[in-house]
Design a protein around this motif. Structure first.
Motif, PDB file in Angstrom:
ATOM      1  N   GLY A 367       0.818  -1.206   0.000  1.00  0.00           N
ATOM      2  CA  GLY A 367       0.000   0.000   0.000  1.00  0.00           C
ATOM      3  C   GLY A 367       0.856   1.261   0.000  1.00  0.00           C
ATOM      4  O   GLY A 367       0.553   2.234  -0.698  1.00  0.00           O
ATOM      5  N   MET A 368       1.936   1.256   0.781  1.00  0.00           N
ATOM      6  CA  MET A 368       2.827   2.421   0.827  1.00  0.00           C
ATOM      7  C   MET A 368       3.530   2.635  -0.507  1.00  0.00           C
ATOM      8  O   MET A 368       3.778   3.778  -0.919  1.00  0.00           O
ATOM      9  N   VAL A 369       3.851   1.547  -1.194  1.00  0.00           N
ATOM     10  CA  VAL A 369       4.461   1.672  -2.521  1.00  0.00           C
ATOM     11  C   VAL A 369       3.496   2.369  -3.474  1.00  0.00           C
ATOM     12  O   VAL A 369       3.887   3.271  -4.232  1.00  0.00           O
ATOM     13  N   GLU A 391      -6.489   4.309  -5.189  1.00  0.00           N
ATOM     14  CA  GLU A 391      -7.618   3.407  -4.966  1.00  0.00           C
ATOM     15  C   GLU A 391      -7.131   2.032  -4.517  1.00  0.00           C
ATOM     16  O   GLU A 391      -7.697   1.412  -3.606  1.00  0.00           O
ATOM     17  N   MET A 392      -6.050   1.538  -5.152  1.00  0.00           N
ATOM     18  CA  MET A 392      -5.498   0.238  -4.758  1.00  0.00           C
ATOM     19  C   MET A 392      -4.935   0.306  -3.342  1.00  0.00           C
ATOM     20  O   MET A 392      -5.070  -0.645  -2.557  1.00  0.00           O
ATOM     21  N   ALA A 393      -4.311   1.428  -3.012  1.00  0.00           N
ATOM     22  CA  ALA A 393      -3.768   1.601  -1.658  1.00  0.00           C
ATOM     23  C   ALA A 393      -4.885   1.588  -0.622  1.00  0.00           C
ATOM     24  O   ALA A 393      -4.767   0.941   0.425  1.00  0.00           O
ATOM     25  N   CYS A 394      -5.962   2.288  -0.912  1.00  0.00           N
ATOM     26  CA  CYS A 394      -7.080   2.368   0.039  1.00  0.00           C
ATOM     27  C   CYS A 394      -7.761   1.017   0.241  1.00  0.00           C
ATOM     28  O   CYS A 394      -8.222   0.694   1.342  1.00  0.00           O
ATOM     29  N   GLU A 395      -7.830   0.207  -0.819  1.00  0.00           N
ATOM     30  CA  GLU A 395      -8.406  -1.136  -0.691  1.00  0.00           C
ATOM     31  C   GLU A 395      -7.610  -1.963   0.317  1.00  0.00           C
ATOM     32  O   GLU A 395      -8.182  -2.728   1.111  1.00  0.00           O
ATOM     33  N   ILE A 396      -6.295  -1.802   0.290  1.00  0.00           N
ATOM     34  CA  ILE A 396      -5.435  -2.513   1.237  1.00  0.00           C
ATOM     35  C   ILE A 396      -5.623  -1.962   2.644  1.00  0.00           C
ATOM     36  O   ILE A 396      -5.769  -2.701   3.626  1.00  0.00           O
ATOM     37  N   VAL A 415      -2.581   9.779   1.537  1.00  0.00           N
ATOM     38  CA  VAL A 415      -3.486   9.662   0.386  1.00  0.00           C
ATOM     39  C   VAL A 415      -4.286  10.951   0.211  1.00  0.00           C
ATOM     40  O   VAL A 415      -4.460  11.453  -0.912  1.00  0.00           O
ATOM     41  N   ALA A 416      -4.774  11.493   1.310  1.00  0.00           N
ATOM     42  CA  ALA A 416      -5.546  12.738   1.255  1.00  0.00           C
ATOM     43  C   ALA A 416      -4.723  13.871   0.644  1.00  0.00           C
ATOM     44  O   ALA A 416      -5.243  14.691  -0.133  1.00  0.00           O
ATOM     45  N   MET A 417      -3.438  13.934   0.980  1.00  0.00           N
ATOM     46  CA  MET A 417      -2.577  14.974   0.424  1.00  0.00           C
ATOM     47  C   MET A 417      -2.460  14.846  -1.091  1.00  0.00           C
ATOM     48  O   MET A 417      -2.403  15.850  -1.807  1.00  0.00           O
TER      49      MET A 417
END
Length: 608
Positions: A367-369, A391-396, A415-417
């Motif tokens: 997710g951090m990647v 979106e993929m990060a948030c799913e994780i 993510v918000a930034m």
């Protein structure tokens, strides 16, 4: 100051500072088992554990003291008591110590068990046992020692243990009270000469480290730094200047300064830690790799990104040699973020594409990647690809909220930034509100809660929802003051934004008060000629103009002109505008211009 990766700082700062274990051996200084250490050793991260040596720092503070209850010479010692005492002192396991203590409770008077209770409580605390259990033994010990108004060393040790147990129970205010009292007792003992200084200092060292832990948990990070500095001073009296212990202490202090974004103060401590660890352990040690990682964060914060990247490169080389895969992946992500800061976006993307293959599907690391990949893509104006990564990060992240709330919260903030940088304000606000909901359930995250509330307030203000912004900004100001101190530049930004909100709502008097506070903070923390300090002064002038107090408006506008003038040719346009506003205000003060020509609106400052 450009935005610095929240997760990069987070990985360095949130740990419990660990006193030198073992500091005291109250029972047998030379031949006691490890369980007889009688000073609480906080439980979490310690990169190196100094061993007991002949240094006076570890000398027995109560040289002839044992857990034996000393009866008057003329009274025969009960054999059963004597057998239990000797068995307790020679016990080598936790279960054995607890069993014997329970037997002693059936035979001894309550006030005869203080020393045994203290020994057992400190042993359990160091072993990471249930803090409720630790607290019960600490309470028994304190009741036994705290019987008169005359302070003594054992009372201070029991108070330190009470503070540690309450910290473990997240009763931070209670813990702070016990530790502050322990500190007062120790200072008085040292001042009055009632104890040998070498006996007091080990306990005082542990108390200051525990105070730093508690204050960090309460968000009072500036105050925690003062306790860490004091503990370092005590350590300097005990160890040689170039010892490994001094290296760890210097790095802890550097971490603490990084946590409050004071990179200039952090740098010399981090460099000192690196110097010591290279000399003592060699350039290929894990300690040196960690030192370089801290330096990478510091140099990034100072916007010296090439230096940061070099420290990262050297750190990665050590991590590869030691086969530390997880740490290496984090370092590679950090390197990609540094390349983004340098504008080397394609290089950053290439690094991240390679790194993602080494992460597990659905892992936080993956997710951090994706978040770092999005950052690089945003800077290339590839918004669709960037949003897909987010979106993929948030799913994780959604699947990790329960197990890793702190890490998920900081990732949502990142993510918000990214959404904010794409002008997707609604999505950014929604994510930050989700983040705030997570942080509100974590009492030790008050500092992060304040920062997120400030960000939500700024976004609402910037998007025109002023009345909604105010409560977030007011809450943020109070929380950040408690966390970082009243004169931290971040607090100044919040007050400036709050002033802008009040001015927009037609409350110029309230706005002037907020701008005045913001200006005072920024003048101290950034200097009166800093761009943001000048903007705060300009806003203060506008607020007074909105109140019709043109004489004060003119006065502050003169300060704006002087500050821009100090910038020279680089601020010609700003100086010209400042002079124009000054002339309009001066005319109005004489009754010669319409009020609608004098600007009374203030835009919020962007968060740095």
């Amino acid at each position: 100051m450009k935005s610095l990766s929240i997760s990069l700082i987070r990985r360095l700062q949130f740990h419990k500072f660990k006193p030198i274990p073992p500091l005291l051996r109250l029972i047998y200084i030379s031949d006691a088992p490890a369980s007889s250490s009688l000073l609480s050793s906080p439980r979490e991260i310690s990169t190196s554990s100094p061993t007991l040596n002949n240094n006076h720092f570890f000398y027995n503070p109560c040289r002839n003291l044992t857990t034996h209850v000393e009866d008057p010479p003329e009274t025969p010692i009960d054999q059963e008591k004597l057998d239990l005492e000797e068995a307790f002192e020679s016990a080598t396991t936790t279960d054995e110590m607890v069993r014997l203590f329970k037997q002693m409770e059936l035979t001894f008077e309550g006030n005869e068990l203080g020393l045994s209770a203290l020994k057992l409580g400190l042993h359990l605390d160091r072993e990471g046992d249930d803090p409720v259990t630790v607290l019960s033994y600490a309470t028994k010990a304190l009741r036994s020692f705290d019987v008169d108004s005359k302070p003594n060393l054992l009372t201070a040790m029991a108070l330190q243990l009470m503070g540690s147990a309450n910290y473990g129970l997240k009763r931070f205010s209670d813990g702070l009270g016990y530790l502050n009292r322990a500190n007062r007792v120790l200072v008085k003992l040292e001042k009055d000469g009632d104890c040998v200084v070498e006996d007091v200092r080990p306990v005082l060292h542990a108390v200051h480290l525990e105070l730093a832990n508690v204050k960090n948990a309460m968000g009072r990070r500036e105050e925690a730094i003062e306790n860490l500095k004091k503990s370092l001073e005590i350590k300097e009296m005990a160890f040689e200047e170039g010892s490994k212990e001094m290296g760890a202490a210097n790095r802890s202090l550097a971490d603490a300064y990084v946590a409050v974004l004071n990179f200039n103060e952090a740098l010399p401590y981090a460099l000192k830690a690196l110097e010591i660890h290279k000399k003592e352990l060699g350039s290929n040690s894990a300690e040196v790799a960690q030192d370089r990682r801290v330096l990478g964060v510091i140099y990034s914060g100072l916007e010296q990104h090439d230096k940061a990247l070099e420290q990262n490169r050297l750190s990665q080389r050590v991590l590869k040699n030691w086969g530390m895969k997880g740490e290496l992946i984090r370092a590679e992500i950090d390197a990609a973020n540094m390349k983004v800061a340098l504008g080397r976006y394609d290089e950053a993307i290439d690094v991240l594409r390679r790194v993602v293959e080494g992460t597990d599907e659905g892992s936080e690391m993956r997710g951090m990647v994706f978040i770092s990949m999005s950052k690089a893509l945003v800077n290339q104006q590839k918004f669709a690809e960037s949003k897909k990564c987010l979106e993929m990060a948030c799913e994780i992240l959604e699947k990790k909220e329960g197990s890793s709330p702190v890490e998920v919260a900081e990732a949502y903030s990142e993510v918000a930034m990214q959404y904010e940088s794409m002008n997707e304000f609604e999505v950014a606000i929604s994510l930050l509100q989700k983040t705030l909901g997570i942080l509100e359930r974590l009492p030790q995250e008050q500092h992060s809660e304040g920062s997120v509330a400030a960000r939500i307030g700024w976004l609402l203000l910037f998007s025109g929802r002023v009345s909604q912004a105010v409560p977030y900004l007011e809450s943020a100001a109070e929380r950040l003051k408690e966390s970082f101190g009243a004169k931290h530049f971040g607090v100044g930004y919040v007050y400036n934004n709050l002033g802008a909100a009040y001015l927009e709502l037609g409350r110029p008097q309230s706005a002037a008060q907020m701008f005045a506070v913001a200006k005072d903070i920024m003048d101290v923390s950034l200097g009166p000629n800093h761009v943001d300090s000048i903007d705060a002064c300009q806003n203060l002038s506008k607020a007074y103009a909105g109140m019709g107090n043109y004489s004060l408006a003119v006065e502050f506008q003169q300060q704006v002109i002087k500050a821009w003038d100090n910038h020279g040719d680089s601020a010609k346009d700003e100086l010209k505008e400042a002079k124009r506003l000054f002339e309009e205000l001066r005319l109005k003060a004489r009754g010669g211009v319409s009020t609608d020509k004098v600007p009374t609106k203030a835009l919020p400052l962007p968060k740095k």
